[in-house]
Design a protein around this motif. Structure first.
Motif, PDB file in Angstrom:
ATOM      1  N   CYS A  16     -58.009  19.995 -32.366  1.00  0.00           N
ATOM      2  CA  CYS A  16     -58.000  20.361 -30.953  1.00  0.00           C
ATOM      3  C   CYS A  16     -58.861  19.404 -30.125  1.00  0.00           C
ATOM      4  O   CYS A  16     -59.857  18.892 -30.589  1.00  0.00           O
ATOM      5  CB  CYS A  16     -58.526  21.779 -30.768  1.00  0.00           C
ATOM      6  N   GLN A  40     -56.872  21.323 -25.251  1.00  0.00           N
ATOM      7  CA  GLN A  40     -55.650  21.790 -25.895  1.00  0.00           C
ATOM      8  C   GLN A  40     -55.815  23.266 -26.228  1.00  0.00           C
ATOM      9  O   GLN A  40     -56.858  23.667 -26.750  1.00  0.00           O
ATOM     10  CB  GLN A  40     -55.434  21.047 -27.216  1.00  0.00           C
ATOM     11  N   LYS A  41     -54.802  24.066 -25.938  1.00  0.00           N
ATOM     12  CA  LYS A  41     -54.868  25.490 -26.282  1.00  0.00           C
ATOM     13  C   LYS A  41     -54.684  25.696 -27.782  1.00  0.00           C
ATOM     14  O   LYS A  41     -55.345  26.528 -28.378  1.00  0.00           O
ATOM     15  CB  LYS A  41     -53.789  26.263 -25.541  1.00  0.00           C
ATOM     16  N   HIS A  42     -53.756  24.947 -28.381  1.00  0.00           N
ATOM     17  CA  HIS A  42     -53.422  25.133 -29.788  1.00  0.00           C
ATOM     18  C   HIS A  42     -53.375  23.778 -30.486  1.00  0.00           C
ATOM     19  O   HIS A  42     -52.928  22.793 -29.903  1.00  0.00           O
ATOM     20  CB  HIS A  42     -52.060  25.807 -29.927  1.00  0.00           C
ATOM     21  N   TRP A  44     -51.398  22.706 -32.671  1.00  0.00           N
ATOM     22  CA  TRP A  44     -50.043  22.194 -32.888  1.00  0.00           C
ATOM     23  C   TRP A  44     -49.410  21.662 -31.608  1.00  0.00           C
ATOM     24  O   TRP A  44     -48.384  21.025 -31.632  1.00  0.00           O
ATOM     25  CB  TRP A  44     -49.151  23.264 -33.500  1.00  0.00           C
ATOM     26  N   SER A  45     -50.042  21.881 -30.482  1.00  0.00           N
ATOM     27  CA  SER A  45     -49.497  21.436 -29.203  1.00  0.00           C
ATOM     28  C   SER A  45     -50.019  20.047 -28.854  1.00  0.00           C
ATOM     29  O   SER A  45     -51.196  19.740 -29.056  1.00  0.00           O
ATOM     30  CB  SER A  45     -49.910  22.423 -28.108  1.00  0.00           C
ATOM     31  N   SER A  46     -49.160  19.208 -28.318  1.00  0.00           N
ATOM     32  CA  SER A  46     -49.619  17.891 -27.866  1.00  0.00           C
ATOM     33  C   SER A  46     -50.123  17.952 -26.432  1.00  0.00           C
ATOM     34  O   SER A  46     -50.815  17.061 -25.970  1.00  0.00           O
ATOM     35  CB  SER A  46     -48.492  16.858 -27.977  1.00  0.00           C
ATOM     36  N   GLU A  47     -49.771  19.031 -25.710  1.00  0.00           N
ATOM     37  CA  GLU A  47     -50.167  19.176 -24.309  1.00  0.00           C
ATOM     38  C   GLU A  47     -51.609  19.670 -24.184  1.00  0.00           C
ATOM     39  O   GLU A  47     -52.069  20.474 -24.979  1.00  0.00           O
ATOM     40  CB  GLU A  47     -49.240  20.158 -23.594  1.00  0.00           C
ATOM     41  N   SER A  48     -52.284  19.152 -23.172  1.00  0.00           N
ATOM     42  CA  SER A  48     -53.631  19.636 -22.869  1.00  0.00           C
ATOM     43  C   SER A  48     -53.692  20.004 -21.392  1.00  0.00           C
ATOM     44  O   SER A  48     -53.028  19.407 -20.555  1.00  0.00           O
ATOM     45  CB  SER A  48     -54.679  18.576 -23.203  1.00  0.00           C
ATOM     46  N   LYS A  49     -54.497  21.006 -21.092  1.00  0.00           N
ATOM     47  CA  LYS A  49     -54.709  21.432 -19.710  1.00  0.00           C
ATOM     48  C   LYS A  49     -55.778  20.509 -19.125  1.00  0.00           C
ATOM     49  O   LYS A  49     -56.816  20.277 -19.735  1.00  0.00           O
ATOM     50  CB  LYS A  49     -55.171  22.884 -19.675  1.00  0.00           C
ATOM     51  N   GLU A  68     -50.818  19.609 -16.794  1.00  0.00           N
ATOM     52  CA  GLU A  68     -50.801  19.552 -18.256  1.00  0.00           C
ATOM     53  C   GLU A  68     -50.152  18.243 -18.645  1.00  0.00           C
ATOM     54  O   GLU A  68     -49.173  17.819 -18.027  1.00  0.00           O
ATOM     55  CB  GLU A  68     -50.035  20.734 -18.857  1.00  0.00           C
ATOM     56  N   PRO A  70     -50.045  15.239 -22.349  1.00  0.00           N
ATOM     57  CA  PRO A  70     -50.529  14.963 -23.697  1.00  0.00           C
ATOM     58  C   PRO A  70     -51.992  14.504 -23.661  1.00  0.00           C
ATOM     59  O   PRO A  70     -52.371  13.694 -22.818  1.00  0.00           O
ATOM     60  CB  PRO A  70     -49.612  13.843 -24.196  1.00  0.00           C
TER      61      PRO A  70
END
Length: 141
Positions: A16, A40-42, A44-49, A68, A70
């Motif tokens: 993370c 990053q919330k998770h 496994w996610s490539s997106e970040s806030k 949001e 990557p």
């Protein structure tokens, strides 16, 4: 099963991203700063806030959600329009804030002003990199 979950927890958290970088408008010991935070919330996610935290203490302290994107592509330019007006630009997206009254403008006005620097990833950390200002020598005729 519980022991396996406890053993795997550090691996899950290691992927993370949750960090920030700051620009200090009145020097490193001042009370006027613009901070970009990415999280990053998770794993496994490539997106970040991506958020902006603006402060000019004691009058202004505010957190604004920007977008949001990557985590490894968060690159945001900081421009100064003077009079505590700041423009942030990431690709086609732009945001304009003012730290005198802690306001985010609905529409970006003007060209944003002078480039102050860039918030960006540098290896495994997030940094603010000041713009290099080149001076042009005057003609000596």
């Amino acid at each position: 099963m519980r022991k396996i979950a406890i053993l795997l927890m550090p691996l899950l958290l290691a992927a993370c991203v949750d960090d920030s970088a700051s620009y200090y408008a009145d020097g490193p010991v001042g009370n006027h700063a613009l901070t970009i935070h990415r999280a990053q919330k998770h794993f496994w996610s490539s997106e970040s806030k991506v958020e902006l935290i603006m402060q000019r203490l004691p009058d202004c302290l505010r957190r604004i959600e920007l977008t949001e994107m990557p985590a490894d592509e968060v690159e945001i330019e900081l421009l100064s329009g003077g009079n505590n007006v700041w423009t942030l630009r990431a690709g086609q997206e732009t945001w304009q804030v003012e730290t005198q009254t802690c306001t985010q403008y609905a529409d970006v006005k003007g060209d944003g002003g002078e480039l102050m620097g860039v918030f960006r990833p540098d290896g495994d950390k997030f940094v603010y990199e000041a713009a290099v200002i080149e001076t042009v020598p005057a003609d000596t005729k």
